[in-house]
Design a protein around this motif. Structure first.
Motif, PDB file in Angstrom:
ATOM      1  N   LEU A 111      -3.550  -3.371   0.230  1.00  0.00           N
ATOM      2  CA  LEU A 111      -4.997  -3.288  -0.016  1.00  0.00           C
ATOM      3  C   LEU A 111      -5.280  -2.575  -1.337  1.00  0.00           C
ATOM      4  N   ILE A 112      -4.526  -1.529  -1.634  1.00  0.00           N
ATOM      5  CA  ILE A 112      -4.685  -0.814  -2.905  1.00  0.00           C
ATOM      6  C   ILE A 112      -4.303  -1.718  -4.071  1.00  0.00           C
ATOM      7  N   ASP A 113      -3.223  -2.490  -3.909  1.00  0.00           N
ATOM      8  CA  ASP A 113      -2.822  -3.433  -4.962  1.00  0.00           C
ATOM      9  C   ASP A 113      -3.927  -4.449  -5.234  1.00  0.00           C
ATOM     10  N   ALA A 114      -4.608  -4.913  -4.176  1.00  0.00           N
ATOM     11  CA  ALA A 114      -5.705  -5.869  -4.348  1.00  0.00           C
ATOM     12  C   ALA A 114      -6.871  -5.219  -5.088  1.00  0.00           C
ATOM     13  N   ILE A 115      -7.151  -3.964  -4.781  1.00  0.00           N
ATOM     14  CA  ILE A 115      -8.218  -3.240  -5.480  1.00  0.00           C
ATOM     15  C   ILE A 115      -7.874  -3.106  -6.957  1.00  0.00           C
ATOM     16  N   GLU A 116      -6.638  -2.734  -7.247  1.00  0.00           N
ATOM     17  CA  GLU A 116      -6.205  -2.581  -8.638  1.00  0.00           C
ATOM     18  C   GLU A 116      -6.213  -3.911  -9.379  1.00  0.00           C
ATOM     19  N   SER A 117      -5.847  -4.988  -8.693  1.00  0.00           N
ATOM     20  CA  SER A 117      -5.843  -6.296  -9.355  1.00  0.00           C
ATOM     21  C   SER A 117      -7.264  -6.771  -9.675  1.00  0.00           C
ATOM     22  N   ALA A 118      -8.268  -6.218  -8.985  1.00  0.00           N
ATOM     23  CA  ALA A 118      -9.665  -6.531  -9.292  1.00  0.00           C
ATOM     24  C   ALA A 118     -10.180  -5.686 -10.456  1.00  0.00           C
ATOM     25  N   GLY A 119      -9.319  -4.834 -11.002  1.00  0.00           N
ATOM     26  CA  GLY A 119      -9.705  -4.004 -12.134  1.00  0.00           C
ATOM     27  C   GLY A 119     -10.406  -2.710 -11.755  1.00  0.00           C
ATOM     28  N   ILE A 120     -10.233  -2.284 -10.499  1.00  0.00           N
ATOM     29  CA  ILE A 120     -10.878  -1.055 -10.014  1.00  0.00           C
ATOM     30  C   ILE A 120      -9.807   0.008  -9.803  1.00  0.00           C
ATOM     31  N   ASP A 121     -10.046   1.188 -10.323  1.00  0.00           N
ATOM     32  CA  ASP A 121      -9.136   2.309 -10.121  1.00  0.00           C
ATOM     33  C   ASP A 121      -9.341   2.840  -8.700  1.00  0.00           C
ATOM     34  N   PRO A 122      -8.276   2.951  -7.892  1.00  0.00           N
ATOM     35  CA  PRO A 122      -8.439   3.452  -6.520  1.00  0.00           C
ATOM     36  C   PRO A 122      -9.069   4.844  -6.450  1.00  0.00           C
ATOM     37  N   CYS A 123      -8.948   5.636  -7.507  1.00  0.00           N
ATOM     38  CA  CYS A 123      -9.574   6.968  -7.542  1.00  0.00           C
ATOM     39  C   CYS A 123     -11.092   6.873  -7.495  1.00  0.00           C
ATOM     40  N   HIS A 136     -13.467   3.459   6.243  1.00  0.00           N
ATOM     41  CA  HIS A 136     -13.543   2.155   6.908  1.00  0.00           C
ATOM     42  C   HIS A 136     -12.131   1.624   7.187  1.00  0.00           C
ATOM     43  N   ILE A 137     -11.257   1.674   6.173  1.00  0.00           N
ATOM     44  CA  ILE A 137      -9.884   1.201   6.355  1.00  0.00           C
ATOM     45  C   ILE A 137      -9.187   2.008   7.445  1.00  0.00           C
ATOM     46  N   HIS A 138      -9.332   3.326   7.400  1.00  0.00           N
ATOM     47  CA  HIS A 138      -8.708   4.186   8.409  1.00  0.00           C
ATOM     48  C   HIS A 138      -9.159   3.790   9.818  1.00  0.00           C
ATOM     49  N   ASN A 139     -10.469   3.649   9.996  1.00  0.00           N
ATOM     50  CA  ASN A 139     -11.002   3.332  11.323  1.00  0.00           C
ATOM     51  C   ASN A 139     -10.601   1.944  11.788  1.00  0.00           C
ATOM     52  N   ARG A 140     -10.615   0.969  10.896  1.00  0.00           N
ATOM     53  CA  ARG A 140     -10.227  -0.391  11.273  1.00  0.00           C
ATOM     54  C   ARG A 140      -8.762  -0.449  11.686  1.00  0.00           C
ATOM     55  N   ARG A 199      -6.848  -1.340  15.282  1.00  0.00           N
ATOM     56  CA  ARG A 199      -6.030  -2.560  15.174  1.00  0.00           C
ATOM     57  C   ARG A 199      -6.842  -3.773  14.722  1.00  0.00           C
ATOM     58  N   GLU A 200      -7.776  -3.505  13.821  1.00  0.00           N
ATOM     59  CA  GLU A 200      -8.603  -4.559  13.227  1.00  0.00           C
ATOM     60  C   GLU A 200      -8.270  -4.681  11.749  1.00  0.00           C
ATOM     61  N   ASN A 201      -8.629  -5.805  11.157  1.00  0.00           N
ATOM     62  CA  ASN A 201      -8.414  -5.989   9.719  1.00  0.00           C
ATOM     63  C   ASN A 201      -9.597  -5.410   8.952  1.00  0.00           C
ATOM     64  N   PRO A 202      -9.310  -4.584   7.946  1.00  0.00           N
ATOM     65  CA  PRO A 202     -10.409  -4.032   7.141  1.00  0.00           C
ATOM     66  C   PRO A 202     -10.992  -5.068   6.198  1.00  0.00           C
ATOM     67  N   ARG A 203     -12.250  -4.846   5.806  1.00  0.00           N
ATOM     68  CA  ARG A 203     -12.895  -5.720   4.828  1.00  0.00           C
ATOM     69  C   ARG A 203     -12.310  -5.455   3.448  1.00  0.00           C
ATOM     70  N   ASP A 204     -12.380  -6.467   2.595  1.00  0.00           N
ATOM     71  CA  ASP A 204     -11.949  -6.306   1.204  1.00  0.00           C
ATOM     72  C   ASP A 204     -12.962  -5.463   0.452  1.00  0.00           C
ATOM     73  N   TYR A 205     -12.479  -4.836  -0.607  1.00  0.00           N
ATOM     74  CA  TYR A 205     -13.348  -4.049  -1.491  1.00  0.00           C
ATOM     75  C   TYR A 205     -13.561  -4.865  -2.750  1.00  0.00           C
ATOM     76  N   SER A 206     -14.747  -5.400  -2.894  1.00  0.00           N
ATOM     77  CA  SER A 206     -15.033  -6.311  -3.998  1.00  0.00           C
ATOM     78  C   SER A 206     -15.632  -5.564  -5.189  1.00  0.00           C
ATOM     79  N   VAL A 207     -15.687  -6.254  -6.304  1.00  0.00           N
ATOM     80  CA  VAL A 207     -16.311  -5.702  -7.509  1.00  0.00           C
ATOM     81  C   VAL A 207     -17.794  -5.439  -7.242  1.00  0.00           C
TER      82      VAL A 207
END
Length: 151
Positions: free
Chosen positions: A100-112, A121-125, A129-137
């Motif tokens: 998920l972090i790699d996908a965020i970085e590939s969108a050009g967003i710094d995880p910081c 949200h990711i932690h709770n999902r 045992r659910e899939n978290p939503r993507d973090y979009s631009v």
């Protein structure tokens, strides 16, 4: 300043930062260093350990450094602690968050700079045992706009 102690003993204990922008670094010895973070900064701490039988610990925590007067949660190797945004145990979950972090970085967003609510949200999902939503631009842009109005 929040201090993070990182220890590296090849194939036994390996701690590293998946992401983060430390403002200070102090090398204690060949196997240990201390990274410093200013209040409000976010970092991802990986802790891994093994013995002769294999991996005994794989953990990943995303922590926000806090001001001296703010309440905080004790986090191993983080002094004095911090606001825990995400905490996972076990390599399958850790590897999933790395993707998920790699996908965020590939969108050009710094995880910081990702919205703290997204890490929660990711932690709770994953805990449910659910899939978290993507973090979009677009979601990131909305977070930056909202953050501009926060005190």
């Amino acid at each position: 300043m929040t201090q993070v102690t990182l220890v590296w003993q090849e194939s036994k204990r390996e701690d590293w930062l998946k992401f983060g922008r430390p403002v200070a670094t102090r090398i204690v010895d060949r196997k240990q260093r201390i990274e410093g973070y200013a209040a409000g900064q976010v970092f991802g701490l990986v802790r891994w350990a093994s013995n002769e039988y294999g991996t005994v610990r794989s953990t990943f925590d995303i922590v926000r450094a806090v001001e001296a007067h703010e309440p905080c949660v004790p986090v191993p190797q983080v002094n004095p602690g911090g606001e825990l945004l995400l905490s996972l145990r076990g390599w399958p979950k850790v590897a999933q968050v790395f993707r998920l972090i790699d996908a965020i970085e590939s969108a050009g967003i710094d995880p910081c700079d990702v919205a703290p609510d997204h890490w929660r949200h990711i932690h709770n999902r994953l805990a449910g045992r659910e899939n978290p939503r993507d973090y979009s631009v677009a979601r990131h842009r909305a977070w930056l706009l909202r953050k501009a109005f926060l005190p």
